[in-house]
Write a protein that holds these residues in place. Structure first.
Motif, PDB file in Angstrom:
ATOM      1  N   LEU A  83       0.836  -1.203   0.000  1.00 58.66           N
ATOM      2  CA  LEU A  83       0.000   0.000   0.000  1.00 58.66           C
ATOM      3  C   LEU A  83       0.871   1.254   0.000  1.00 58.66           C
ATOM      4  N   ASP A  84       1.918   1.267   0.800  1.00 57.75           N
ATOM      5  CA  ASP A  84       2.848   2.407   0.812  1.00 57.75           C
ATOM      6  C   ASP A  84       3.483   2.624  -0.558  1.00 57.75           C
ATOM      7  N   TYR A  85       3.825   1.537  -1.224  1.00 61.36           N
ATOM      8  CA  TYR A  85       4.410   1.640  -2.568  1.00 61.36           C
ATOM      9  C   TYR A  85       3.465   2.398  -3.495  1.00 61.36           C
ATOM     10  N   PHE A  86       2.209   2.004  -3.503  1.00 61.58           N
ATOM     11  CA  PHE A  86       1.239   2.681  -4.376  1.00 61.58           C
ATOM     12  C   PHE A  86       1.008   4.123  -3.945  1.00 61.58           C
ATOM     13  N   TYR A  87       1.070   4.350  -2.633  1.00 61.00           N
ATOM     14  CA  TYR A  87       0.920   5.713  -2.115  1.00 61.00           C
ATOM     15  C   TYR A  87       2.043   6.611  -2.637  1.00 61.00           C
ATOM     16  N   TYR A  88       3.277   6.121  -2.555  1.00 62.17           N
ATOM     17  CA  TYR A  88       4.413   6.926  -3.025  1.00 62.17           C
ATOM     18  C   TYR A  88       4.413   7.106  -4.536  1.00 62.17           C
ATOM     19  N   LYS A  89       3.782   6.199  -5.254  1.00 61.87           N
ATOM     20  CA  LYS A  89       3.638   6.322  -6.705  1.00 61.87           C
ATOM     21  C   LYS A  89       2.445   7.193  -7.082  1.00 61.87           C
TER      22      LYS A  89
ATOM     23  N   ASP B 102      -0.614   6.328  -7.120  1.00 59.80           N
ATOM     24  CA  ASP B 102      -1.439   5.474  -7.978  1.00 59.80           C
ATOM     25  C   ASP B 102      -2.791   5.261  -7.283  1.00 59.80           C
ATOM     26  N   GLU B 103      -3.717   6.187  -7.516  1.00 59.44           N
ATOM     27  CA  GLU B 103      -4.974   6.200  -6.775  1.00 59.44           C
ATOM     28  C   GLU B 103      -5.787   4.919  -6.939  1.00 59.44           C
ATOM     29  N   GLU B 104      -5.831   4.390  -8.135  1.00 56.97           N
ATOM     30  CA  GLU B 104      -6.606   3.173  -8.377  1.00 56.97           C
ATOM     31  C   GLU B 104      -6.089   2.008  -7.533  1.00 56.97           C
ATOM     32  N   ASN B 105      -4.777   1.810  -7.548  1.00 55.64           N
ATOM     33  CA  ASN B 105      -4.191   0.716  -6.764  1.00 55.64           C
ATOM     34  C   ASN B 105      -4.174   1.010  -5.268  1.00 55.64           C
ATOM     35  N   ILE B 106      -4.143   2.274  -4.889  1.00 57.00           N
ATOM     36  CA  ILE B 106      -4.250   2.627  -3.472  1.00 57.00           C
ATOM     37  C   ILE B 106      -5.591   2.136  -2.936  1.00 57.00           C
ATOM     38  N   LEU B 107      -6.652   2.390  -3.670  1.00 56.79           N
ATOM     39  CA  LEU B 107      -7.985   1.975  -3.231  1.00 56.79           C
ATOM     40  C   LEU B 107      -8.103   0.450  -3.176  1.00 56.79           C
ATOM     41  N   LYS B 108      -7.575  -0.217  -4.182  1.00 59.63           N
ATOM     42  CA  LYS B 108      -7.625  -1.681  -4.205  1.00 59.63           C
ATOM     43  C   LYS B 108      -6.828  -2.272  -3.044  1.00 59.63           C
ATOM     44  N   GLN B 109      -5.620  -1.752  -2.834  1.00 61.47           N
ATOM     45  CA  GLN B 109      -4.758  -2.297  -1.784  1.00 61.47           C
ATOM     46  C   GLN B 109      -5.293  -1.960  -0.398  1.00 61.47           C
ATOM     47  N   THR B 110      -5.939  -0.822  -0.255  1.00 62.96           N
ATOM     48  CA  THR B 110      -6.566  -0.479   1.021  1.00 62.96           C
ATOM     49  C   THR B 110      -7.611  -1.523   1.384  1.00 62.96           C
ATOM     50  N   ASP B 111      -8.404  -1.920   0.396  1.00 60.47           N
ATOM     51  CA  ASP B 111      -9.400  -2.966   0.632  1.00 60.47           C
ATOM     52  C   ASP B 111      -8.732  -4.285   1.012  1.00 60.47           C
TER      53      ASP B 111
ATOM     54  N   ASN C 108      -6.618  -8.296  13.518  1.00 62.55           N
ATOM     55  CA  ASN C 108      -5.678  -7.261  13.936  1.00 62.55           C
ATOM     56  C   ASN C 108      -6.173  -5.924  13.393  1.00 62.55           C
ATOM     57  N   LEU C 109      -6.898  -5.195  14.207  1.00 66.84           N
ATOM     58  CA  LEU C 109      -7.527  -3.959  13.737  1.00 66.84           C
ATOM     59  C   LEU C 109      -6.595  -2.759  13.733  1.00 66.84           C
ATOM     60  N   LYS C 110      -5.430  -2.881  14.335  1.00 66.11           N
ATOM     61  CA  LYS C 110      -4.481  -1.763  14.349  1.00 66.11           C
ATOM     62  C   LYS C 110      -4.176  -1.307  12.923  1.00 66.11           C
ATOM     63  N   TYR C 111      -3.863  -2.240  12.058  1.00 67.72           N
ATOM     64  CA  TYR C 111      -3.522  -1.880  10.686  1.00 67.72           C
ATOM     65  C   TYR C 111      -4.764  -1.663   9.828  1.00 67.72           C
ATOM     66  N   TYR C 112      -5.890  -2.168  10.269  1.00 66.01           N
ATOM     67  CA  TYR C 112      -7.162  -1.870   9.595  1.00 66.01           C
ATOM     68  C   TYR C 112      -7.378  -0.365   9.601  1.00 66.01           C
ATOM     69  N   TYR C 113      -7.178   0.243  10.767  1.00 70.05           N
ATOM     70  CA  TYR C 113      -7.376   1.687  10.879  1.00 70.05           C
ATOM     71  C   TYR C 113      -6.232   2.478  10.241  1.00 70.05           C
TER      72      TYR C 113
END
Length: 69
Positions: A34-40, A42-51, A62-67
């Motif tokens: 997710l960080d990789y897509f964030y630094y790129k 890349d909004e489309e992949n950010i949304l996909k990877q967030t999911d 593990n909800l820590k990383y969920y949030y």
């Protein structure tokens, strides 16, 4: 974080952490991707990877990383 090698490193980390049963590192592998897509920016992949991060966090309880996502 801007090298395409990050993606293959995350895949390796995920595979090894699944083999060893390390739930924390499984989630970390998804978060790094997710960080990789964030630094790129890349909004489309950010949304996909967030999911994906949210799904794995719920699955591994593990909800820590969920949030984080």
């Amino acid at each position: 974080m801007d090298s395409p090698l990050v993606l293959s490193m995350c895949d390796t980390l995920l595979q090894r952490s699944e083999e060893s049963g390390d739930k924390h590192m499984q989630i970390i592998s998804y978060c790094i991707k997710l960080d990789y897509f964030y630094y790129k920016n890349d909004e489309e992949n950010i949304l996909k990877q967030t999911d994906e991060v949210k799904k794995v966090c719920l699955r591994l309880d593990n909800l820590k990383y969920y949030y984080f996502a």
